[in-house]
Design a protein around this motif. Structure first.
Motif, PDB file in Angstrom:
ATOM      1  N   ASP A 103       0.801  -1.214   0.000  1.00 59.21           N
ATOM      2  CA  ASP A 103       0.000   0.000   0.000  1.00 59.21           C
ATOM      3  C   ASP A 103       0.838   1.271   0.000  1.00 59.21           C
ATOM      4  O   ASP A 103       0.376   2.318  -0.430  1.00 59.21           O
ATOM      5  N   ASP A 104       2.055   1.212   0.519  1.00 59.60           N
ATOM      6  CA  ASP A 104       2.897   2.410   0.601  1.00 59.60           C
ATOM      7  C   ASP A 104       3.685   2.658  -0.681  1.00 59.60           C
ATOM      8  O   ASP A 104       4.613   3.471  -0.697  1.00 59.60           O
ATOM      9  N   GLY A 105       3.320   1.971  -1.776  1.00 61.06           N
ATOM     10  CA  GLY A 105       4.005   2.185  -3.046  1.00 61.06           C
ATOM     11  C   GLY A 105       5.322   1.457  -3.169  1.00 61.06           C
ATOM     12  O   GLY A 105       6.077   1.681  -4.117  1.00 61.06           O
ATOM     13  N   VAL A 106       5.627   0.549  -2.240  1.00 61.01           N
ATOM     14  CA  VAL A 106       6.865  -0.221  -2.266  1.00 61.01           C
ATOM     15  C   VAL A 106       6.573  -1.604  -2.826  1.00 61.01           C
ATOM     16  O   VAL A 106       5.543  -2.207  -2.529  1.00 61.01           O
ATOM     17  N   TYR A 107       7.490  -2.103  -3.658  1.00 56.98           N
ATOM     18  CA  TYR A 107       7.372  -3.434  -4.245  1.00 56.98           C
ATOM     19  C   TYR A 107       8.354  -4.350  -3.531  1.00 56.98           C
ATOM     20  O   TYR A 107       9.528  -4.001  -3.360  1.00 56.98           O
ATOM     21  N   VAL A 108       7.873  -5.512  -3.120  1.00 59.70           N
ATOM     22  CA  VAL A 108       8.648  -6.376  -2.227  1.00 59.70           C
ATOM     23  C   VAL A 108       8.753  -7.778  -2.814  1.00 59.70           C
ATOM     24  O   VAL A 108       7.760  -8.355  -3.249  1.00 59.70           O
ATOM     25  N   ALA A 109       9.974  -8.289  -2.820  1.00 59.91           N
ATOM     26  CA  ALA A 109      10.213  -9.708  -3.111  1.00 59.91           C
ATOM     27  C   ALA A 109      10.478 -10.405  -1.782  1.00 59.91           C
ATOM     28  O   ALA A 109      11.376 -10.004  -1.041  1.00 59.91           O
ATOM     29  N   THR A 110       9.693 -11.414  -1.473  1.00 64.32           N
ATOM     30  CA  THR A 110       9.863 -12.173  -0.240  1.00 64.32           C
ATOM     31  C   THR A 110      10.347 -13.569  -0.601  1.00 64.32           C
ATOM     32  O   THR A 110       9.719 -14.265  -1.393  1.00 64.32           O
TER      33      THR A 110
END
Length: 538
Positions: A103-110
């Protein structure tokens, strides 16, 4: 004429970037848990195959098999209670993972790394599963130059001296894809009474640490090069001066004999390099009269590898105790590669590149322009695309066409992350860019899933975004219930306008509801569409 061919080369590079995109993608920000290598050497070296360096799997890093590509290496140092302290290094590309937008505009690879150490009797003597995250604020995974940085990871372990094999499985939690690598190694005994030297850790950067993380030790930030491959580029600075490029070595020295008066030990270092091509050994300048407090210490050696020929080498570090004359040696294999020169600029698109160009025109060009393009041969289509983008170049005095680059990045992202560039979300992303805010509403007992994308202000160099301060929105709904989001409503001029979009997503017919007394009626209100300025809020 030079400008003409520059435009052709730029166009071809951008049109073929999608091919690379299917294999490797790009973030531009450092992850919260993972480190992005700042040096292009480790990134570019990932193209080479480290298994060629020496041939013996004991001597070289391991490359993975499976759906996720990564490389693994290991170094051993003296541990506690007679154990060997091990550091396992991992190098992977962000393109191997599926990015999740938050939601904060960050893209995450987990992702997670499952590391097991197995002894010669097939007993698992160590196992650890560690979860990692990589964060980026840019969803586009290919940089404007078609390059990509790499993610570095590190896991520590301790085992008794002996021969082992390490098995690592790296799993992407978002896509459930994985890769596996296996590396045999020897944990050397480093706690005898005599002089000894740890394994050599090849690094792309060693400097004073400003903060503590898993890549810091003894006050230094040590970024490993798990490939042990270094790229040799032909670089000629504008002023004609020589430009060195260094590889770094970190190693530790144990059981020196200190001077009894000063409690300080002195030693000399004699490095040498042996070529695997001709078995010739070349001594490097010694480093004499190095001093350390007490009997144990560490040292760092920087070597200008631009002076090395291309090939596979064994680097040996010999340490001599100045007090006793005792000597200890440690060695490791590395490789110097030089990429081939870039191909001459292409002058005509291939059929595949022309088709990609047609797909792009379907989004941005007029019907007349598309019809004209369809009636041209490959040479004509090449000329058409050059002229098409030249008219949209905001800075024609520079060699880069910023509008074309932004469009191509968005097109690639939409193709691989939003269900296709021609999908509704893909088309909006390409035209308007990354939304400032996304509201996600999961399916419940009343309505199907939907998303609302908000755009509020323009982006420099991108005339397609509004700069009037208005709040435009796009509503995408999973109308068919198959995970494909379709455009349902928008406040942007020229886009689909449907203020009753919520009724199209209802799971039940509200007019046929029966109240608790058994009488037919409309005991439940049909949700009304919210004001156009903010469709997702009451």
């Amino acid at each position: 004429m030079i400008g003409y061919y520059s435009r052709i080369a730029c166009l071809i590079c951008l049109l073929i970037a999608w091919t690379a995109h299917a294999q490797e993608q790009d973030p531009a920000a450092q992850g919260a848990d993972s480190i992005v290598a700042p040096d292009a050497d480790s990134e570019a070296a990932a193209e080479a195959d480290s298994t060629g360096a020496g041939g013996d799997p004991l001597l070289v890093p391991a490359n993975s098999t499976g759906e996720i590509d990564f490389s693994m290496d290991v170094s051993g140092f003296r541990g506690q209670e007679g154990q060997t302290y091990l550091e396992f290094y991992f190098l992977c590309r962000p393109s191997g993972f599926t990015l999740e937008e938050r939601d904060d505009g960050v893209y995450v690879a987990t992702f997670s790394i499952d590391l097991a150490i197995i002894d010669e009797q097939d007993n698992v003597v160590f196992q650890s599963v560690q979860k990692r995250e990589y964060h980026t604020d840019r969803p586009v995974v290919i940089t404007r130059r078609g390059e990509e940085r790499v993610i570095l990871e590190q896991i520590a372990a301790g085992v008794a001296p002996g021969t082992y094999r390490a098995k690592a499985v790296l799993t992407d939690h978002n896509s459930r894809r994985s890769g596996e690598a296996e590396k045999p190694f020897v944990a050397r005994p480093l706690d005898p009474s005599g002089l000894s030297v740890s394994d050599l850790q090849f690094s792309t950067l060693i400097q004073q640490a400003e903060e503590q993380n898993r890549f810091t030790k003894n006050g230094l930030l040590v970024l490993p090069n798990p490939l042990r491959i270094f790229e040799k580029w032909i670089e000629v600075p504008e002023d004609g001066s020589y430009k060195p490029r260094n590889l770094f070595l970190y190693f530790e020295i144990y059981n020196l004999t200190p001077d009894s008066a000063a409690d300080e030990a002195a030693y000399d270092i004699y490095p040498s390099v042996t070529s695997h091509a001709n078995d010739m050994t070349f001594p490097l300048p010694p480093r004499k009269n190095r001093k350390v407090s007490g009997s144990d210490g560490l040292d760092v050696v920087a070597l200008d590898y631009m002076t090395f020929p291309v090939g596979i080498f064994t680097l040996e570090i010999k340490v001599r105790d100045a007090q006793t004359g005792a000597e200890a040696v440690s060695s490791s294999v590395f490789e110097i590669v030089q990429p081939p020169p870039p191909p001459p600029p292409a002058t005509v698109l291939t059929e595949e590149q022309a088709e990609r160009g047609r797909r792009q025109l379907a989004i941005i060009a007029s019907k007349r322009e598309r019809d004209l393009y369809d009636n041209l041969d490959l040479e004509g289509k090449t000329e058409f695309l050059i002229a098409f983008w030249r008219m949209r170049d905001p800075t024609p005095e520079t060699p880069e066409n910023e509008s074309m680059m932004v469009f191509n990045e968005r097109f690639s992202y939409a193709d691989y992350q939003l269900g296709g560039a021609e999908s509704d979300r893909g088309t909006v992303f390409i035209r308007y860019g990354q939304p400032e805010e996304i509201e996600r509403h999961d399916s419940d007992n009343i309505m199907k899933s939907y998303q609302i994308w908000y755009f509020t202000e323009g982006v420099q160099g991108d005339p397609s975004r509004t700069s009037e301060g208005g709040r435009h929105f796009f509503v995408f709904g999973d109308r068919r219930g198959i995970g494909r989001y379709e455009l349902m409503h928008s406040s942007a001029r020229g886009e689909l306008y449907n203020p009753n979009w919520r009724q199209d997503l209802l799971l039940i017919d509200m007019s046929q509801t029966i109240d608790h007394r058994g009488f037919e009626g409309s005991s439940m209100q049909v949700p009304l569409s919210a004001p156009e300025t903010d469709p997702g809020k009451p």
